[in-house]
Design a protein around this motif. Structure first.
Motif, short mmCIF file in Angstrom:
data_model
loop_
_atom_site.label_atom_id
_atom_site.label_comp_id
_atom_site.label_asym_id
_atom_site.label_seq_id
_atom_site.Cartn_x
_atom_site.Cartn_y
_atom_site.Cartn_z
N HIS A 1 -13.74 -6.08 2.68
CA HIS A 1 -13.42 -4.60 2.66
C HIS A 1 -14.29 -3.41 1.93
O HIS A 1 -14.39 -2.46 2.52
CB HIS A 1 -11.70 -4.44 1.65
N THR B 1 1.02 -9.32 4.61
CA THR B 1 -0.35 -8.74 4.52
C THR B 1 -0.25 -7.43 5.59
O THR B 1 -0.52 -6.38 5.05
CB THR B 1 -1.35 -9.79 5.07
N ARG C 1 -8.89 5.13 -3.54
CA ARG C 1 -8.79 3.68 -3.92
C ARG C 1 -9.14 3.18 -5.53
O ARG C 1 -8.49 2.55 -5.82
CB ARG C 1 -9.76 2.86 -3.19
N ARG D 1 2.64 -4.69 4.72
CA ARG D 1 2.41 -3.77 3.52
C ARG D 1 1.53 -2.73 4.00
O ARG D 1 1.30 -1.91 2.96
CB ARG D 1 2.35 -4.72 2.28
N HIS E 1 -11.70 -8.59 10.61
CA HIS E 1 -10.84 -7.75 9.94
C HIS E 1 -9.39 -7.83 10.51
O HIS E 1 -8.39 -8.30 10.16
CB HIS E 1 -11.36 -6.39 9.49
N TYR F 1 -15.90 -0.33 3.79
CA TYR F 1 -16.28 1.05 3.29
C TYR F 1 -17.73 1.33 3.34
O TYR F 1 -18.06 2.75 3.61
CB TYR F 1 -15.74 1.18 1.74
N HIS G 1 -6.13 5.07 5.88
CA HIS G 1 -6.30 3.81 6.66
C HIS G 1 -6.15 4.23 8.07
O HIS G 1 -7.28 3.96 8.91
CB HIS G 1 -5.55 2.74 6.25
N TRP H 1 0.98 -1.13 -0.03
CA TRP H 1 0.04 0.09 -0.03
C TRP H 1 0.91 1.14 -0.04
O TRP H 1 1.86 1.37 0.73
CB TRP H 1 -0.99 -0.07 1.20
C1 HEM Z 1 -10.90 0.15 12.92
C2 HEM Z 1 -11.45 0.01 11.68
C3 HEM Z 1 -10.89 -0.44 10.12
C4 HEM Z 1 -11.41 -0.21 9.23
C5 HEM Z 1 -12.69 0.38 8.79
C6 HEM Z 1 -10.60 -0.86 8.27
C7 HEM Z 1 -10.85 -0.98 6.81
C8 HEM Z 1 -10.16 -1.47 6.01
C9 HEM Z 1 -10.32 -1.38 4.52
C10 HEM Z 1 -11.54 -0.90 3.96
C11 HEM Z 1 -9.40 -1.98 4.02
C12 HEM Z 1 -9.05 -2.38 2.45
C13 HEM Z 1 -8.42 -1.38 1.64
C14 HEM Z 1 -8.95 -1.61 0.04
O1 HEM Z 1 -8.88 -2.62 -0.27
O2 HEM Z 1 -9.04 -0.61 -0.42
C15 HEM Z 1 -8.12 -2.31 4.92
C16 HEM Z 1 -7.06 -2.89 4.81
C17 HEM Z 1 -6.22 -3.40 5.62
N1 HEM Z 1 -6.36 -3.28 7.02
FE1 HEM Z 1 -7.89 -2.18 7.90
N2 HEM Z 1 -9.37 -1.38 8.89
C18 HEM Z 1 -9.63 -1.24 10.26
C19 HEM Z 1 -8.62 -1.56 11.08
C20 HEM Z 1 -7.65 -2.21 10.90
C21 HEM Z 1 -6.58 -2.79 11.86
C22 HEM Z 1 -6.73 -2.37 13.60
C23 HEM Z 1 -5.52 -3.36 11.25
C24 HEM Z 1 -4.61 -4.01 12.08
C25 HEM Z 1 -4.27 -4.56 13.19
C26 HEM Z 1 -5.85 -3.46 9.95
C27 HEM Z 1 -5.27 -3.85 9.03
C28 HEM Z 1 -5.24 -3.90 7.46
C29 HEM Z 1 -4.37 -4.48 6.91
C30 HEM Z 1 -3.38 -5.26 6.93
C31 HEM Z 1 -4.97 -4.13 5.47
C32 HEM Z 1 -4.62 -4.63 4.17
C33 HEM Z 1 -5.07 -5.76 3.68
C34 HEM Z 1 -4.68 -6.37 2.36
O3 HEM Z 1 -3.47 -5.98 1.87
O4 HEM Z 1 -5.19 -7.13 1.69
N3 HEM Z 1 -6.92 -2.60 9.88
N4 HEM Z 1 -8.85 -1.95 6.22
#
Ligand code: HEM
Ligand code: HEM
Length: 199
Positions: free
Chosen positions: A93, A174, A69, A177, A159, A97, A18, A10
């Protein structure tokens, strides 16, 4: 360095959006859950207004994030990821959104239809109302605001569990990045190879 999302990770704009959105959601949820138990005082209205203004700020950031995005795309799935997993991740994801868009909109509808005093964004300017005072819409906005929140909580748990499962058990890139390069722990050997594969 590119601002957009390269094939293997990313980019900085996606990462910043994010993590800022995660922080704001934490803050909004904490204040939201405390709102009911606050004693009525001038501070009470100040906290309400802070919740609403920050919720609207988050709405703007989410619109920006979805736009970015669509414009900047996403990195490729890690090599070897089963198709079903890529599909489930993608559905989750886009549901996230949808939820972080619907949460502030339902709050705004609830506020508008309640016919309360004008809402001023951090006291700076008046925010237009989404509707005239309307009991049915007020109820709809309120119910949606409460229920969508718990659906969001459930999905965020899944998630975050998935992110840690990949990091701890699959030992893949994962989570890394989605983190700035400087803070990145050395990638396990297998992932150095996979990163090169997707370039
Ligand atoms: C609190 C609310 C959270 C929301 C609403 C959220 C939302 C999202 C969304 C929508 C994506 C997708 C990005 C895309 O494909 O456009 C994403 C990716 C990601 N999020 Fe979150 N996230 C949250 C919290 C977290 C937390 C706390 C972590 C880690 C501990 C995390 C780790 C990740 C990672 C690693 C990705 C990348 C996944 C990939 O590359 O396939 N997220 N997040
Ligand atoms: C993503 C953004 C937002 C989140 C995560 C959020 C979260 C919450 C939560 C958790 C509650 C407590 C719900 C309950 O009683 O169980 C709440 C209440 C409330 N929120 Fe939000 N909110 C957001 C945006 C907004 C916006 C933009 C507005 C208005 C412009 C708003 C207005 C309200 C109001 C008026 C209440 C009190 C509801 C009541 O009387 O029970 N919220 N919010």
């Amino acid at each position: 360095m590119t601002w957009k999302n390269p094939a293997d990770r990313w980019g900085p704009v996606s990462q910043l959006l994010h993590w800022v959105i995660v922080l704001l959601l934490l803050m909004l949820s904490t204040i939201g859950l405390l709102l009911d138990s606050l004693p009525v005082s001038p501070k009470y209205f100040w906290v309400f207004d802070l919740h609403k203004s920050t919720g609207l700020t988050l709405l703007a950031l989410v619109v920006l994030r979805i736009g970015w995005r669509l414009y900047a795309g996403a990195p490729r799935p890690l090599p070897g990821t089963p198709t079903w997993q890529t599909r489930v991740a993608s559905i989750t994801h886009w549901l996230l959104y949808a939820l972080i868009l619907a949460m502030p909109l339902s709050g705004w509808l609830y506020d508008s239809a309640s016919g309360l005093r004008p809402l001023r964004w951090y006291g700076l300017f008046e925010v237009p109302k989404l509707s005239a005072p309307d009991e049915g819409l007020r109820e709809l906005g309120h119910t949606a605001h409460e229920w969508l929140f718990w659906v969001l909580v459930a999905l965020v748990i899944v998630h975050v569990a998935a992110a840690f499962y990949h990091h701890v058990f699959q030992r893949d890139a994962t989570l890394q990045r989605m983190l700035p390069r400087g803070r990145r722990a050395p990638l396990p050997e297998v992932n150095d190879a996979t990163s090169r594969d997707v370039r």
